[in-house]
Design a protein around this motif. Structure first.
Motif, PDB file in Angstrom:
ATOM      1  N   SER A 213       0.862  -1.180   0.000  1.00  0.00           N
ATOM      2  CA  SER A 213       0.000   0.000   0.000  1.00  0.00           C
ATOM      3  C   SER A 213       0.899   1.231   0.000  1.00  0.00           C
ATOM      4  CB  SER A 213      -0.894  -0.002   1.238  1.00  0.00           C
ATOM      5  OG  SER A 213      -1.731   1.128   1.250  1.00  0.00           O
ATOM      6  N   VAL A 214       0.817   2.015  -1.058  1.00  0.00           N
ATOM      7  CA  VAL A 214       1.807   3.062  -1.303  1.00  0.00           C
ATOM      8  C   VAL A 214       1.222   4.456  -1.103  1.00  0.00           C
ATOM      9  CG1 VAL A 214       3.368   4.082  -3.009  1.00  0.00           C
ATOM     10  CG2 VAL A 214       3.034   1.605  -2.940  1.00  0.00           C
ATOM     11  N   THR A 215       1.978   5.283  -0.391  1.00  0.00           N
ATOM     12  CA  THR A 215       1.748   6.726  -0.356  1.00  0.00           C
ATOM     13  C   THR A 215       2.982   7.389  -0.958  1.00  0.00           C
ATOM     14  OG1 THR A 215       0.403   6.592   1.652  1.00  0.00           O
ATOM     15  CG2 THR A 215       1.333   8.743   1.106  1.00  0.00           C
ATOM     16  N   ALA A 216       2.782   8.255  -1.931  1.00  0.00           N
ATOM     17  CA  ALA A 216       3.893   8.928  -2.607  1.00  0.00           C
ATOM     18  C   ALA A 216       3.764  10.430  -2.410  1.00  0.00           C
ATOM     19  CB  ALA A 216       3.901   8.583  -4.094  1.00  0.00           C
ATOM     20  N   VAL A 217       4.864  11.073  -2.047  1.00  0.00           N
ATOM     21  CA  VAL A 217       4.864  12.505  -1.753  1.00  0.00           C
ATOM     22  C   VAL A 217       6.037  13.172  -2.461  1.00  0.00           C
ATOM     23  CG1 VAL A 217       5.093  14.243   0.067  1.00  0.00           C
ATOM     24  CG2 VAL A 217       3.765  12.173   0.499  1.00  0.00           C
ATOM     25  N   ASP A 218       5.800  14.347  -2.998  1.00  0.00           N
ATOM     26  CA  ASP A 218       6.890  15.150  -3.568  1.00  0.00           C
ATOM     27  C   ASP A 218       6.519  16.620  -3.438  1.00  0.00           C
ATOM     28  OD1 ASP A 218       8.907  16.343  -5.495  1.00  0.00           O
ATOM     29  OD2 ASP A 218       9.287  14.212  -5.852  1.00  0.00           O
ATOM     30  N   VAL A 219       7.527  17.461  -3.223  1.00  0.00           N
ATOM     31  CA  VAL A 219       7.303  18.895  -3.121  1.00  0.00           C
ATOM     32  C   VAL A 219       7.059  19.512  -4.496  1.00  0.00           C
ATOM     33  CG1 VAL A 219       9.725  19.623  -3.337  1.00  0.00           C
ATOM     34  CG2 VAL A 219       8.146  20.957  -1.901  1.00  0.00           C
ATOM     35  N   ASN A 220       7.451  18.793  -5.542  1.00  0.00           N
ATOM     36  CA  ASN A 220       7.373  19.283  -6.911  1.00  0.00           C
ATOM     37  C   ASN A 220       6.059  18.846  -7.547  1.00  0.00           C
ATOM     38  OD1 ASN A 220       7.669  19.836  -9.628  1.00  0.00           O
ATOM     39  ND2 ASN A 220       9.666  18.876  -9.837  1.00  0.00           N
ATOM     40  N   PHE A 222       5.133  18.900 -10.584  1.00  0.00           N
ATOM     41  CA  PHE A 222       5.322  18.112 -11.802  1.00  0.00           C
ATOM     42  C   PHE A 222       5.553  16.641 -11.451  1.00  0.00           C
ATOM     43  CE2 PHE A 222       6.805  22.388 -13.124  1.00  0.00           C
ATOM     44  CZ  PHE A 222       5.913  22.604 -14.162  1.00  0.00           C
ATOM     45  N   ALA A 223       6.308  16.393 -10.369  1.00  0.00           N
ATOM     46  CA  ALA A 223       6.546  15.020  -9.934  1.00  0.00           C
ATOM     47  C   ALA A 223       5.260  14.364  -9.443  1.00  0.00           C
ATOM     48  CB  ALA A 223       7.613  14.996  -8.838  1.00  0.00           C
ATOM     49  N   VAL A 224       4.458  15.099  -8.711  1.00  0.00           N
ATOM     50  CA  VAL A 224       3.175  14.564  -8.232  1.00  0.00           C
ATOM     51  C   VAL A 224       2.314  14.152  -9.417  1.00  0.00           C
ATOM     52  CG1 VAL A 224       1.032  15.164  -7.040  1.00  0.00           C
ATOM     53  CG2 VAL A 224       3.234  15.847  -6.067  1.00  0.00           C
ATOM     54  N   GLU A 225       2.220  15.014 -10.416  1.00  0.00           N
ATOM     55  CA  GLU A 225       1.432  14.700 -11.606  1.00  0.00           C
ATOM     56  C   GLU A 225       2.037  13.523 -12.362  1.00  0.00           C
ATOM     57  OE1 GLU A 225      -1.588  14.996 -14.541  1.00  0.00           O
ATOM     58  OE2 GLU A 225      -1.435  15.721 -12.466  1.00  0.00           O
ATOM     59  N   ALA A 226       3.369  13.471 -12.468  1.00  0.00           N
ATOM     60  CA  ALA A 226       4.019  12.359 -13.170  1.00  0.00           C
ATOM     61  C   ALA A 226       3.747  11.038 -12.471  1.00  0.00           C
ATOM     62  CB  ALA A 226       5.529  12.615 -13.258  1.00  0.00           C
ATOM     63  N   GLY A 235      -1.983   0.651 -14.362  1.00  0.00           N
ATOM     64  CA  GLY A 235      -3.142   0.090 -13.702  1.00  0.00           C
ATOM     65  C   GLY A 235      -2.924  -0.174 -12.224  1.00  0.00           C
ATOM     66  N   LEU A 236      -2.156   0.696 -11.575  1.00  0.00           N
ATOM     67  CA  LEU A 236      -1.803   0.519 -10.172  1.00  0.00           C
ATOM     68  C   LEU A 236      -2.441   1.609  -9.323  1.00  0.00           C
ATOM     69  CD1 LEU A 236       1.985  -0.245 -10.741  1.00  0.00           C
ATOM     70  CD2 LEU A 236       0.208  -1.904 -10.093  1.00  0.00           C
ATOM     71  N   ALA A 237      -2.623   1.295  -8.038  1.00  0.00           N
ATOM     72  CA  ALA A 237      -3.252   2.236  -7.117  1.00  0.00           C
ATOM     73  C   ALA A 237      -2.217   2.772  -6.133  1.00  0.00           C
ATOM     74  CB  ALA A 237      -4.389   1.569  -6.358  1.00  0.00           C
ATOM     75  N   GLY A 238      -2.445   3.989  -5.683  1.00  0.00           N
ATOM     76  CA  GLY A 238      -1.584   4.586  -4.674  1.00  0.00           C
ATOM     77  C   GLY A 238      -2.072   5.984  -4.354  1.00  0.00           C
ATOM     78  N   GLU A 239      -1.767   6.439  -3.159  1.00  0.00           N
ATOM     79  CA  GLU A 239      -2.106   7.802  -2.758  1.00  0.00           C
ATOM     80  C   GLU A 239      -0.936   8.699  -3.116  1.00  0.00           C
ATOM     81  OE1 GLU A 239      -2.951  10.452   1.290  1.00  0.00           O
ATOM     82  OE2 GLU A 239      -2.590   8.296   1.447  1.00  0.00           O
ATOM     83  N   VAL A 240      -1.191   9.741  -3.893  1.00  0.00           N
ATOM     84  CA  VAL A 240      -0.138  10.657  -4.322  1.00  0.00           C
ATOM     85  C   VAL A 240      -0.521  12.062  -3.896  1.00  0.00           C
ATOM     86  CG1 VAL A 240       1.301  11.425  -6.245  1.00  0.00           C
ATOM     87  CG2 VAL A 240       0.187   9.182  -6.354  1.00  0.00           C
ATOM     88  N   ARG A 241       0.400  12.743  -3.220  1.00  0.00           N
ATOM     89  CA  ARG A 241       0.071  14.078  -2.725  1.00  0.00           C
ATOM     90  C   ARG A 241       1.286  14.986  -2.750  1.00  0.00           C
ATOM     91  NH1 ARG A 241      -2.118  12.559   3.096  1.00  0.00           N
ATOM     92  NH2 ARG A 241      -2.596  14.771   3.117  1.00  0.00           N
ATOM     93  N   ALA A 242       1.008  16.284  -2.857  1.00  0.00           N
ATOM     94  CA  ALA A 242       2.064  17.289  -2.814  1.00  0.00           C
ATOM     95  C   ALA A 242       2.375  17.630  -1.366  1.00  0.00           C
ATOM     96  CB  ALA A 242       1.626  18.552  -3.564  1.00  0.00           C
ATOM     97  N   GLY A 243       3.647  17.722  -1.043  1.00  0.00           N
ATOM     98  CA  GLY A 243       4.027  18.070   0.313  1.00  0.00           C
ATOM     99  C   GLY A 243       5.527  18.219   0.443  1.00  0.00           C
ATOM    100  N   ASP A 244       5.945  19.006   1.415  1.00  0.00           N
ATOM    101  CA  ASP A 244       7.364  19.241   1.681  1.00  0.00           C
ATOM    102  C   ASP A 244       7.819  18.263   2.762  1.00  0.00           C
ATOM    103  OD1 ASP A 244       9.888  20.238   1.892  1.00  0.00           O
ATOM    104  OD2 ASP A 244       9.317  22.149   2.792  1.00  0.00           O
TER     105      ASP A 244
END
Length: 328
Positions: A213-220, A222-226, A235-244
């Motif tokens: 179960s993945v949470t992905a964070v980036d301050v950028n 463009f990276a969040v959108e990528a 076809g994969l699931a994960g929570e992606v959010r912008a954050g410092d």
């Protein structure tokens, strides 16, 4: 307040009335943040700083802002990213909007003349000082879609989204590749894993494919959108959010944290994000949780890991990169 950075010092001495203008991808500078302009940026830390002061700020991935009386684009180190910003502005703002482009000589600002000419936009030099130059033009429709800057490539059996504003644009970073080679032996088979500094989403997608179960964070932004696009493409699931770093993860704990943390801010070396990652990792890991990160071998992370965790392992060292592991 006086301007602090060379590019803003150049702008400060202009006769232009910048009230209500849109500052696009600027540096941190109190003169800007205390002024009367509005911010457009993909840097979550910068957006948060402006919003904390009650200043209007938005990203290109949010709802569009009202049309400004003018725009100042701060030319980035990545030439292709500067081109993308120009295309985005031409596509989203009214024709004829005054445009100024400012940047440092060592950052390639003089190349803007050729870029604007190639887009069919007129240009004149306004001023030059502090090893910076300011150009002026006007926005127009140029017939090029900024969406075309988004490409994809294959790595580790995954399809990954790529953009000029994302680290490792168009290829798998050698450090990340070394990190991936060591992860199977140290990660749990199930559980919550945090990919901190997710970039193009290679780690998040790789982890999600293994059933974590993945949470992905980036301050950028463009990276969040990528990363969102990379997960969707596979076809994969994960929570992606912008954050410092951990700013948006208060109270969250994970079974593992993996990262290839950045250490550059434009041309400057900046250990700040990696230092905050290492220092904050223990309180965001469950008991027995593990931090696994890769870094250039010369970076001073062993001392930080020792202080934060009381010890660490080196899982791999090819003289260029090292993979570190530490447990709570």
């Amino acid at each position: 307040m006086s301007a602090e950075t060379p590019v803003c010092q150049l702008l400060e001495r202009q006769d232009a009335d910048y009230r209500g203008w849109l500052w696009v991808a600027p540096p941190r500078d109190g003169w800007l943040e205390s002024g009367e302009g509005r911010l457009l940026a993909a840097d979550q830390a910068l957006l948060s700083a402006w919003r904390a002061r009650g200043r209007p700020a938005g990203s290109p991935f949010e709802a569009e802002m009202p049309a400004p009386p003018g725009v100042v684009l701060f030319w980035p180190k990545a030439h292709a990213l500067g081109e993308w910003w120009l295309l985005w502005l031409c596509a989203h703002l009214p024709v004829g909007t005054p445009l100024q482009v400012v940047g440092e000589h060592q950052g390639g600002i003089k190349r803007v003349l050729k870029v604007l000419a190639a887009l069919g936009l007129g240009c004149r030099k306004v001023d030059s000082a502090r090893r910076c130059t300011l150009f002026a033009s006007r926005l127009d429709r140029v017939g090029l879609d900024p969406e075309a800057a988004w490409t994809s490539f294959e790595a580790e059996g995954l399809t990954l989204a790529s953009h000029p504003g994302v680290f490792g644009h168009g290829k798998l970073d050698a450090g990340t590749q070394l990190l991936l080679s060591r992860l199977p032996g140290v990660l749990p088979e199930t559980g919550q894993v945090l990919d901190l500094g997710c970039g193009d989403g290679i780690l998040a997608a790789w982890l999600a494919r293994r059933g974590l179960s993945v949470t992905a964070v980036d301050v950028n932004g463009f990276a969040v959108e990528a990363t969102r696009r990379s997960l969707a493409a596979n076809g994969l699931a994960g929570e992606v959010r912008a954050g410092d770093v951990f700013a948006e993860l208060e109270g969250r704990r994970f079974d593992a944290i993996v990262s290839n943390p950045p250490f550059h801010q434009e041309r400057a070396v900046d250990y700040g994000p990696a230092g905050r990652l290492i220092r904050g990792a223990p309180e965001h890991l469950v008991p027995g949780g593990r931090l696994v990160l890769v870094a250039n071998a010369f970076l001073p992370y062993p001392d930080l890991l020792e202080r934060a965790f009381g010890g660490f392992e080196i899982l791999a060292d090819d003289r260029r990169f090292r993979v570190y592991s530490a447990r709570t």
